[in-house]
Motif scaffolding. Structure first.
Motif, short mmCIF file in Angstrom:
data_model
loop_
_atom_site.label_atom_id
_atom_site.label_comp_id
_atom_site.label_asym_id
_atom_site.label_seq_id
_atom_site.Cartn_x
_atom_site.Cartn_y
_atom_site.Cartn_z
N ARG A 87 0.66 -0.57 0.00
CA ARG A 87 -0.07 0.05 0.26
C ARG A 87 0.86 1.21 -0.05
NH1 ARG A 87 -3.50 -3.76 2.04
NH2 ARG A 87 -5.09 -3.58 1.32
N PRO A 88 0.45 2.45 -0.88
CA PRO A 88 1.19 3.50 -0.57
C PRO A 88 1.69 4.12 0.58
CG PRO A 88 -1.15 4.00 -1.47
CD PRO A 88 -1.02 2.58 -0.72
N ARG A 89 0.98 4.49 2.00
CA ARG A 89 1.84 4.12 2.98
C ARG A 89 3.20 3.53 3.52
NH1 ARG A 89 -2.61 1.35 5.21
NH2 ARG A 89 -1.93 -1.00 5.87
N ASN A 90 3.61 2.67 2.70
CA ASN A 90 4.91 1.51 2.92
C ASN A 90 6.07 2.34 1.36
OD1 ASN A 90 4.29 0.59 5.54
ND2 ASN A 90 2.86 -0.19 3.60
N LEU A 91 5.22 3.38 1.26
CA LEU A 91 6.33 3.42 -0.30
C LEU A 91 7.39 4.62 -0.06
CD1 LEU A 91 4.06 2.58 -2.95
CD2 LEU A 91 5.06 0.78 -2.28
N SER A 92 8.14 4.97 -0.69
CA SER A 92 9.27 6.36 -0.77
C SER A 92 8.48 7.29 -1.24
CB SER A 92 10.24 5.72 -1.22
OG SER A 92 10.26 5.68 -2.85
N GLN A 133 8.69 6.38 -5.25
CA GLN A 133 7.82 5.26 -6.18
C GLN A 133 6.58 5.31 -5.57
OE1 GLN A 133 9.16 2.97 -1.85
NE2 GLN A 133 10.78 2.09 -2.86
N LYS A 134 6.00 6.50 -4.62
CA LYS A 134 4.77 6.62 -5.27
C LYS A 134 4.84 7.64 -6.65
CE LYS A 134 3.55 7.76 -0.74
NZ LYS A 134 4.01 7.95 0.93
N GLN A 135 5.46 7.97 -7.00
CA GLN A 135 5.39 8.99 -7.88
C GLN A 135 5.32 7.95 -9.43
OE1 GLN A 135 3.72 11.09 -9.26
NE2 GLN A 135 4.75 12.84 -9.03
N ARG A 136 6.45 6.97 -9.07
CA ARG A 136 6.26 5.77 -10.07
C ARG A 136 4.88 5.34 -10.22
NH1 ARG A 136 11.02 4.04 -11.62
NH2 ARG A 136 13.12 5.19 -11.01
N VAL A 137 4.77 5.04 -8.68
CA VAL A 137 2.95 4.28 -9.70
C VAL A 137 2.03 5.05 -10.11
CG1 VAL A 137 1.00 3.41 -7.97
CG2 VAL A 137 3.13 3.37 -6.79
N ALA A 138 1.92 6.43 -9.83
CA ALA A 138 1.26 7.28 -10.07
C ALA A 138 1.57 7.35 -11.57
CB ALA A 138 1.80 8.38 -9.78
N ASP A 157 -3.11 3.53 -22.35
CA ASP A 157 -2.38 3.64 -23.66
C ASP A 157 -2.42 5.26 -24.14
OD1 ASP A 157 -0.87 1.36 -23.67
OD2 ASP A 157 -2.85 0.94 -24.47
N PRO A 158 -1.53 6.51 -23.67
CA PRO A 158 -2.54 7.84 -23.83
C PRO A 158 -1.19 7.98 -25.28
CG PRO A 158 -1.34 7.92 -21.80
CD PRO A 158 -0.98 6.12 -21.86
N LYS A 159 -1.26 8.73 -25.56
CA LYS A 159 -0.72 9.55 -26.44
C LYS A 159 0.14 11.04 -25.99
CE LYS A 159 -3.80 9.18 -30.28
NZ LYS A 159 -4.48 9.27 -31.90
N ILE A 160 -0.50 12.14 -25.15
CA ILE A 160 0.12 12.63 -24.74
C ILE A 160 0.62 12.14 -22.91
CG2 ILE A 160 -0.18 14.96 -23.68
CD1 ILE A 160 -1.65 15.15 -25.89
N LEU A 161 1.34 12.89 -21.95
CA LEU A 161 1.20 12.40 -20.75
C LEU A 161 2.16 13.68 -20.48
CD1 LEU A 161 1.47 10.89 -18.31
CD2 LEU A 161 3.92 10.54 -18.74
N LEU A 162 0.93 14.35 -19.55
CA LEU A 162 1.66 15.68 -19.04
C LEU A 162 1.65 15.65 -17.54
CD1 LEU A 162 -2.34 17.21 -20.27
CD2 LEU A 162 -0.18 17.10 -21.39
N CYS A 163 2.84 16.26 -16.79
CA CYS A 163 2.88 16.16 -15.59
C CYS A 163 2.74 17.76 -14.84
CB CYS A 163 4.49 16.07 -15.81
SG CYS A 163 4.63 14.54 -16.37
N ASP A 164 2.10 17.92 -13.98
CA ASP A 164 1.68 19.33 -13.07
C ASP A 164 2.75 19.16 -11.73
OD1 ASP A 164 1.41 21.69 -12.61
OD2 ASP A 164 -1.16 20.75 -11.93
N GLU A 165 4.04 20.06 -11.79
CA GLU A 165 5.24 19.64 -11.23
C GLU A 165 4.93 18.16 -10.08
OE1 GLU A 165 6.66 22.76 -10.06
OE2 GLU A 165 6.02 24.26 -10.35
N ALA A 166 5.24 17.59 -10.55
CA ALA A 166 5.48 15.97 -11.24
C ALA A 166 6.75 15.78 -10.07
CB ALA A 166 5.33 15.55 -11.87
N THR A 167 7.69 16.43 -9.71
CA THR A 167 9.01 16.36 -9.18
C THR A 167 9.06 17.33 -8.17
OG1 THR A 167 10.21 17.80 -11.14
CG2 THR A 167 10.60 14.66 -11.06
N SER A 168 7.81 17.97 -8.52
CA SER A 168 8.53 19.21 -6.43
C SER A 168 8.54 18.95 -5.42
CB SER A 168 7.53 20.43 -7.10
OG SER A 168 7.13 20.95 -8.34
N ALA A 169 7.97 18.12 -5.33
CA ALA A 169 8.23 17.33 -3.78
C ALA A 169 9.06 16.18 -3.56
CB ALA A 169 6.89 16.84 -3.31
N LEU A 170 9.92 16.24 -4.66
CA LEU A 170 11.01 15.26 -4.32
C LEU A 170 12.35 15.79 -4.59
CD1 LEU A 170 9.71 12.78 -7.06
CD2 LEU A 170 9.06 12.64 -5.19
#
Length: 334
Positions: free
Chosen positions: A134-139, A142-147, A155-168
Motif C-alpha cells: 500500500r502507498p503508505r509503505n512506499l517512498s 516509488q509513489k510517483q512511479r505508481v502514479a 496507452d495515452p498519446k500525451i502525458l501531462l506532468c504538473d509539478e510532478a517532481t516538486s515534492a521530491l
C-alpha cells in the motif's frame, strides 16, 4: 501534435490569466512550460486536456479543437491523455496493483487485460516487487512511479506532468526524470512538463516555453534558450545581478564547450586581438550531456568592433549587457 494559436483565458471576475499564447508541441517532444507561481502554466496545461475552458483562440490536439468537443467526445479524448501531479493522488487503502488498475476498471476492461497491462507497467517503472504494497509503505519516488504507471494504463498519446517532481529530493527527481525520458524513447509519447525547476528543464526537456504574467516571454529549444540567456530566463533563475562596470561594454558570451577549455578560447582571442580584457563572470551549465559556458567580459570602446567581429567570425552567441539593466528590470516589476 498540439497547436495553440492566439489562446486567451479569462477568469469569471475578468482577470486575464493567459493572453495571446502561440506555441506548437510536436509528437514525441518533452516540452516544458516554465514560470513562476501564478504565471499561468498549470492553467495552460489544464486547457490542453480540457479541464479548463478558454474564451478566445484555438487549441488543437491531433487536428481536433478542444473547445468544440461535446461532453462524450471530451471524455473519450481524456482517455488518451495521462496526467501526473505533485501529490501523487493515490488511494491509500488500495494496493499498488489496484491503484494502477483503477482507470482500466472504470473503462470496464476484462480482468485478463487489466492483469497483463498492470504487470507490464510495474516492470516498466521498476516496482514489480511492490505490487501488493500500500502507498503508505512506499517512498515518495516509488509513489510517483505508481502514479506514472497509472497514467499510462490507457496507452495515452500525451502525458501531462504538473509539478510532478516538486515534492521530491534531487536524487529521486533524477530517477523520475530518467524514467520519463525512458518512456518517451520507448513508446514515443509526447510529454508536457509544468515546472519551476530549471534542473528539470535542462535534464529532460528538448523544448521549453517561459511564461510571465500569462504571456509567452520566450520559447524554443532548451539549448537555444540557455545559450541566448534571455532576460526572462535570468528573472526566472533569480540569479544575483552582476555589478557591471559603468565604463566600457559588458559582453555576455554563451556557447557549447564540449571538449573545449574556455580559458584556451579567451586566451586565444586575447592573443589574436593583441588585447587583454577582464572576464567579469563565468559558469558552466550541463544540458543532456552538453556543457554550456556563459561568460561576461568587459571591452573598451577602442576594441569593441574588433571583439564583435571576432565573436561573429567564431559563430559565438553574444550580446551586450547594460550596467543599469537590473534597475530597469526591477522598475518594470513594480
Amino acid at each position: 501534435m498540439i497547436e495553440i494559436k492566439n489562446l486567451k483565458k479569462v477568469w469569471e471576475d475578468g482577470t486575464s490569466v493567459l493572453e495571446d499564447i502561440n506555441l506548437t508541441i510536436e509528437d514525441g517532444d518533452i516540452y516544458a512550460l516554465v514560470g513562476r507561481s501564478g504565471a499561468g502554466k498549470s492553467t495552460l496545461l489544464r486547457c490542453i486536456n480540457g479541464l479548463t475552458s478558454y474564451q478566445e483562440g484555438s487549441l488543437m490536439v491531433d487536428g481536433c479543437e478542444i473547445k468544440n468537443m461535446k461532453e462524450k467526445e471530451l471524455r473519450e479524448f481524456r482517455r488518451h491523455v495521462g496526467m501526473i501531479f505533485q501529490q501523487f493522488s493515490l488511494l491509500e487503502r488500495e494496493t499498488v496493483y489496484q491503484n494502477i488498475a483503477l482507470p482500466m476498471q472504470c473503462w470496464k476492461y476484462s480482468k485478463e487485460e487489466i492483469d497483463k497491462k498492470v504487470k507490464s507497467l510495474l516492470e516498466l517503472v521498476g516496482l514489480t516487487d511492490k505490487m501488493n504494497v500500500r502507498p503508505r509503505n512506499l517512498s515518495g519516488g516509488q509513489k510517483q512511479r505508481v502514479a506514472v504507471a497509472r497514467a499510462l494504463t490507457m496507452d495515452p498519446k500525451i502525458l501531462l506532468c504538473d509539478e510532478a517532481t516538486s515534492a521530491l529530493d534531487p536524487k529521486t527527481t533524477n530517477s523520475i526524470l530518467d524514467l520519463l525520458m525512458e518512456i518517451n524513447q520507448k513508446i514515443g509519447i509526447t510529454i508536457v512538463i509544468v515546472t519551476h525547476q530549471m534542473e528539470v528543464v535542462r535534464k529532460a526537456c528538448n523544448k521549453a516555453c517561459i511564461l510571465e504574467h500569462g504571456k509567452i516571454a520566450d520559447e524554443g529549444t532548451v539549448k537555444e534558450i540557455f545559450i541566448r540567456q534571455p532576460e526572462s530566463l535570468q528573472r526566472l533563475l533569480g540569479e544575483e545581478r552582476l555589478q557591471l562596470p559603468q565604463t566600457g561594454h559588458n559582453i555576455q558570451i554563451a556557447h557549447l564547450v564540449n571538449g573545449i577549455q574556455d580559458g584556451e578560447f579567451f586566451g586565444k582571442m586575447s592573443k589574436d586581438l593583441h588585447y587583454v580584457f577582464p572576464i567579469l563572470n563565468g559558469q558552466i551549465q550541463e544540458y543532456q550531456g552538453d556543457k554550456m559556458g556563459i561568460f561576461v567580459i568587459n571591452v573598451d570602446d577602442e576594441h569593441l568592433e574588433q571583439v564583435e567581429q571576432y565573436l561573429d567570425k567564431k559563430n559565438m552567441n553574444w550580446h551586450e549587457l547594460h550596467a543599469n539593466m537590473a534597475e530597469k528590470d526591477e522598475e518594470g516589476e513594480e
